[in-house]
Write a protein that holds these residues in place. Structure first.
Motif, PDB file in Angstrom:
ATOM      1  N   THR A 205       0.852  -1.185   0.000  1.00 28.88           N
ATOM      2  CA  THR A 205       0.000   0.000   0.000  1.00 28.88           C
ATOM      3  C   THR A 205       0.890   1.239   0.000  1.00 28.88           C
ATOM      4  OG1 THR A 205      -1.649  -1.190   1.293  1.00 28.88           O
ATOM      5  CG2 THR A 205      -1.851   1.210   1.196  1.00 28.88           C
TER       6      THR A 205
ATOM      7  N   MET B 139      -5.567   3.355  -8.527  1.00 27.49           N
ATOM      8  CA  MET B 139      -5.146   2.402  -7.485  1.00 27.49           C
ATOM      9  C   MET B 139      -5.713   1.015  -7.738  1.00 27.49           C
ATOM     10  SD  MET B 139      -3.024   3.892  -5.431  1.00 27.49           S
ATOM     11  CE  MET B 139      -2.402   4.632  -6.946  1.00 27.49           C
ATOM     12  N   THR B 140      -6.899   0.955  -8.342  1.00 28.96           N
ATOM     13  CA  THR B 140      -7.485  -0.343  -8.708  1.00 28.96           C
ATOM     14  C   THR B 140      -6.666  -0.988  -9.814  1.00 28.96           C
ATOM     15  OG1 THR B 140      -9.693   0.361  -8.035  1.00 28.96           O
ATOM     16  CG2 THR B 140      -9.566  -1.514  -9.544  1.00 28.96           C
TER      17      THR B 140
ATOM     18  N   ARG C  25      -9.020  -0.172   1.296  1.00 30.40           N
ATOM     19  CA  ARG C  25      -8.395  -0.713   0.086  1.00 30.40           C
ATOM     20  C   ARG C  25      -9.392  -1.538  -0.730  1.00 30.40           C
ATOM     21  NH1 ARG C  25      -3.095  -3.701   1.133  1.00 30.40           N
ATOM     22  NH2 ARG C  25      -3.299  -3.812  -1.119  1.00 30.40           N
TER      23      ARG C  25
ATOM     24  N   ARG D 256     -12.058  -1.786  -3.923  1.00 31.45           N
ATOM     25  CA  ARG D 256     -12.351  -1.180  -5.228  1.00 31.45           C
ATOM     26  C   ARG D 256     -13.759  -0.592  -5.289  1.00 31.45           C
ATOM     27  NH1 ARG D 256     -11.780  -6.040  -9.283  1.00 31.45           N
ATOM     28  NH2 ARG D 256      -9.786  -5.924  -8.269  1.00 31.45           N
TER      29      ARG D 256
ATOM     30  N   LEU E  65      -1.885   6.645  -0.373  1.00 34.91           N
ATOM     31  CA  LEU E  65      -3.264   6.172  -0.241  1.00 34.91           C
ATOM     32  C   LEU E  65      -3.821   6.574   1.122  1.00 34.91           C
ATOM     33  CD1 LEU E  65      -5.193   3.435  -1.591  1.00 34.91           C
ATOM     34  CD2 LEU E  65      -5.035   3.330   0.882  1.00 34.91           C
ATOM     35  N   TRP E  66      -3.010   6.434   2.161  1.00 31.42           N
ATOM     36  CA  TRP E  66      -3.465   6.795   3.504  1.00 31.42           C
ATOM     37  C   TRP E  66      -3.680   8.294   3.603  1.00 31.42           C
ATOM     38  CZ3 TRP E  66      -5.088   2.445   4.829  1.00 31.42           C
ATOM     39  CH2 TRP E  66      -4.356   1.282   4.623  1.00 31.42           C
TER      40      TRP E  66
ATOM     41  N   VAL F 210      -3.766  -2.066  -5.987  1.00 31.02           N
ATOM     42  CA  VAL F 210      -3.760  -1.656  -4.586  1.00 31.02           C
ATOM     43  C   VAL F 210      -5.139  -1.850  -3.969  1.00 31.02           C
ATOM     44  CG1 VAL F 210      -3.396   0.293  -3.008  1.00 31.02           C
ATOM     45  CG2 VAL F 210      -1.875  -0.019  -4.979  1.00 31.02           C
ATOM     46  N   LEU F 211      -6.190  -1.523  -4.730  1.00 29.65           N
ATOM     47  CA  LEU F 211      -7.563  -1.733  -4.248  1.00 29.65           C
ATOM     48  C   LEU F 211      -8.040  -3.081  -4.765  1.00 29.65           C
ATOM     49  CD1 LEU F 211      -9.167   1.803  -4.802  1.00 29.65           C
ATOM     50  CD2 LEU F 211      -7.826   0.956  -2.863  1.00 29.65           C
TER      51      LEU F 211
END
Length: 143
Positions: free
Chosen positions: A5, A136-137, A77, A79, A9-10, A141-142
């Motif tokens: 991750t 991110m998907t 995380r 989608r 993202l955080w 990551v997701l």
């Protein structure tokens, strides 16, 4: 292979959650007719929000709560963030169209031109969050 991750993202998830909770609080306070919150509005502004058609209130709810859900899904995380941000963008766009196009006089006459800029910033922000969640998907990551 487990995807790490990324730190951003955080950061994006936390900032978007705080921002979007502000919109959700605004929605709840207006719909619940919380007097201390409404006291800062003019009578015309109160009448505008009190007279929203059901579909516009639903669009506003979708925008506010869809954005909160998107932020939470992003932090989890999931989608599902893509769908939530997409629905939120559609809801905010619907509310903006109601206020700027379908209302006479337009809401900017009641709230000032800052309302137009706020609506544009909300839509642009949600489109950016949607694009981020999609990226991110695609990177895995997701899930």
């Amino acid at each position: 292979m487990k995807i790490r991750t990324p730190w951003h993202l955080w950061a994006v998830g936390a900032v978007s959650l705080l921002w979007n909770l502000g919109s959700a609080v605004d929605f709840v306070m207006v719909v619940a007719r919380a007097e201390p919150y409404l006291d800062r509005m003019s009578d015309a502004q109160r009448a505008y929000f009190g007279g929203l058609p059901g579909w516009a209130t639903a669009a506003w709810a979708l925008g506010a709560w869809g954005a909160v859900a998107g932020s939470v899904f992003l932090l989890l995380r999931s989608r599902l963030a893509v769908w939530a941000f997409g629905l939120a963008a559609a809801g905010v766009t619907g509310m903006a169209v109601h206020g700027q196009v379908l209302t006479a006089p337009p809401v900017t006459d009641l709230m000032g031109s800052g309302q137009l800029w706020l609506s544009a910033a909300l839509v642009a922000g949600l489109v950016a969050m949607l694009a981020y969640a999609r990226a991110m998907t695609r990177r895995g990551v997701l899930r």
